[in-house]
Design a protein around this motif. Structure first.
Motif, short mmCIF file in Angstrom:
data_model
loop_
_atom_site.label_atom_id
_atom_site.label_comp_id
_atom_site.label_asym_id
_atom_site.label_seq_id
_atom_site.Cartn_x
_atom_site.Cartn_y
_atom_site.Cartn_z
N PHE A 104 0.83 -1.20 0.00
CA PHE A 104 0.00 0.00 0.00
C PHE A 104 0.87 1.26 0.00
N ILE A 105 1.96 1.23 0.75
CA ILE A 105 2.89 2.37 0.75
C ILE A 105 3.47 2.56 -0.65
N ARG A 106 3.77 1.47 -1.32
CA ARG A 106 4.24 1.57 -2.71
C ARG A 106 3.18 2.26 -3.57
N LEU A 107 1.94 1.89 -3.38
CA LEU A 107 0.86 2.48 -4.16
C LEU A 107 0.75 3.98 -3.89
N MET A 108 0.93 4.38 -2.66
CA MET A 108 0.91 5.81 -2.35
C MET A 108 2.02 6.53 -3.10
N TRP A 109 3.21 5.93 -3.14
CA TRP A 109 4.31 6.53 -3.90
C TRP A 109 3.97 6.60 -5.39
N GLU A 110 3.27 5.60 -5.90
CA GLU A 110 2.87 5.61 -7.31
C GLU A 110 1.99 6.83 -7.60
N ILE A 111 1.08 7.13 -6.72
CA ILE A 111 0.21 8.29 -6.90
C ILE A 111 1.03 9.58 -6.84
N VAL A 112 1.93 9.67 -5.86
CA VAL A 112 2.75 10.87 -5.69
C VAL A 112 3.64 11.10 -6.90
N TYR A 113 4.28 10.05 -7.38
CA TYR A 113 5.21 10.20 -8.51
C TYR A 113 4.52 10.29 -9.86
N ALA A 114 3.21 10.17 -9.90
CA ALA A 114 2.49 10.22 -11.18
C ALA A 114 2.73 11.53 -11.91
N ASP A 115 2.91 12.63 -11.18
CA ASP A 115 3.15 13.93 -11.82
C ASP A 115 4.63 14.26 -11.93
N GLY A 116 5.49 13.34 -11.50
CA GLY A 116 6.93 13.54 -11.62
C GLY A 116 7.55 14.39 -10.53
N GLU A 117 6.77 14.81 -9.56
CA GLU A 117 7.27 15.67 -8.49
C GLU A 117 6.83 15.12 -7.14
N VAL A 118 7.70 15.31 -6.15
CA VAL A 118 7.35 14.93 -4.78
C VAL A 118 7.42 16.19 -3.93
N HIS A 119 6.26 16.58 -3.41
CA HIS A 119 6.19 17.72 -2.52
C HIS A 119 6.48 17.24 -1.10
N GLU A 120 7.06 18.09 -0.29
CA GLU A 120 7.40 17.69 1.08
C GLU A 120 6.17 17.26 1.89
N LEU A 121 5.01 17.84 1.61
CA LEU A 121 3.80 17.43 2.31
C LEU A 121 3.38 16.01 1.92
N GLU A 122 3.55 15.67 0.65
CA GLU A 122 3.24 14.30 0.20
C GLU A 122 4.17 13.31 0.89
N ASP A 123 5.45 13.65 0.92
CA ASP A 123 6.44 12.80 1.58
C ASP A 123 6.09 12.62 3.06
N ASN A 124 5.70 13.70 3.71
CA ASN A 124 5.36 13.64 5.13
C ASN A 124 4.12 12.78 5.38
N ILE A 125 3.14 12.88 4.51
CA ILE A 125 1.93 12.06 4.69
C ILE A 125 2.25 10.58 4.55
N ILE A 126 3.06 10.25 3.57
CA ILE A 126 3.42 8.84 3.41
C ILE A 126 4.21 8.36 4.62
N TRP A 127 5.09 9.17 5.14
CA TRP A 127 5.84 8.81 6.34
C TRP A 127 4.87 8.55 7.50
N ARG A 128 3.90 9.44 7.69
CA ARG A 128 2.94 9.27 8.79
C ARG A 128 2.07 8.04 8.60
N VAL A 129 1.59 7.82 7.38
CA VAL A 129 0.76 6.63 7.10
C VAL A 129 1.57 5.37 7.33
N ALA A 130 2.80 5.36 6.86
CA ALA A 130 3.66 4.19 7.05
C ALA A 130 3.86 3.90 8.54
N GLU A 131 4.08 4.93 9.32
CA GLU A 131 4.22 4.75 10.77
C GLU A 131 2.95 4.16 11.39
#
Length: 160
Positions: A104-131
């Motif tokens: 599921f974490i991989r899938l979240m990264w797939e959504i984030v990287y779909a536009d070719g950019e990773v915003h710090e808020l996206e990164d933080n959300i995935i970190w929190r969800v993973a935790e």
């Protein structure tokens, strides 16, 4: 790689029969709400992210048309009404084993990287969800590297 993500969704309960059966405690809605949340984290919904989200949900559930619309609408509504991420992650924790949570974490990264950019808020959300999902730091980073590498050809932009 995408096959493993789809198997994550296939392991969730099936039998969507319409919007009336979709509730926030349904793991499909919880997963959709989290994906929707990370997609909108940077305040800009890119068409590529939106299309990737719908494509993943469509392929995972064989949903199209009104069924897909109902799932997306239920996930969006649940995300808007939620006060925290725990409401969704707790549903997934009850239903998914560790490998499925990593996927599921991989899938979240797939959504984030779909536009070719990773915003710090996206990164933080995935970190929190993973935790909240009990996904180890090294697994979260490995999923990011795999997705980034698939999108760019390498993962040298990795932040820890």
């Amino acid at each position: 790689m995408f096959d493993r993500v789809l198997s994550f969704f296939r392991d969730l309960p099936a039998g969507m029969t319409g919007a009336g059966t979709l509730h926030a405690d349904d793991p499909r809605v919880a997963a959709t709400a989290l994906l929707y949340h990370v997609m909108n984290a940077d305040g800009v919904r890119q068409d590529a992210e939106w299309e990737r989200l719908k494509d993943v949900l469509s392929q995972a559930y064989g949903a199209s048309g009104t069924e897909l619309d109902a799932l997306v609408t239920a996930g969006e509504k649940a995300e808007r009404e939620a006060i925290d991420l725990y409401a969704f992650t707790s549903v997934l924790m009850r239903r998914l084993d560790e490998p499925a949570r990593v996927e599921f974490i991989r899938l979240m990264w797939e959504i984030v990287y779909a536009d070719g950019e990773v915003h710090e808020l996206e990164d933080n959300i995935i970190w929190r969800v993973a935790e909240l999902l009990g996904v180890a730091r090294h697994d979260r980073i490995a999923m990011r590297r795999q997705v980034a590498g698939a999108k760019t050809g390498d993962a040298s932009d990795e932040q820890v």
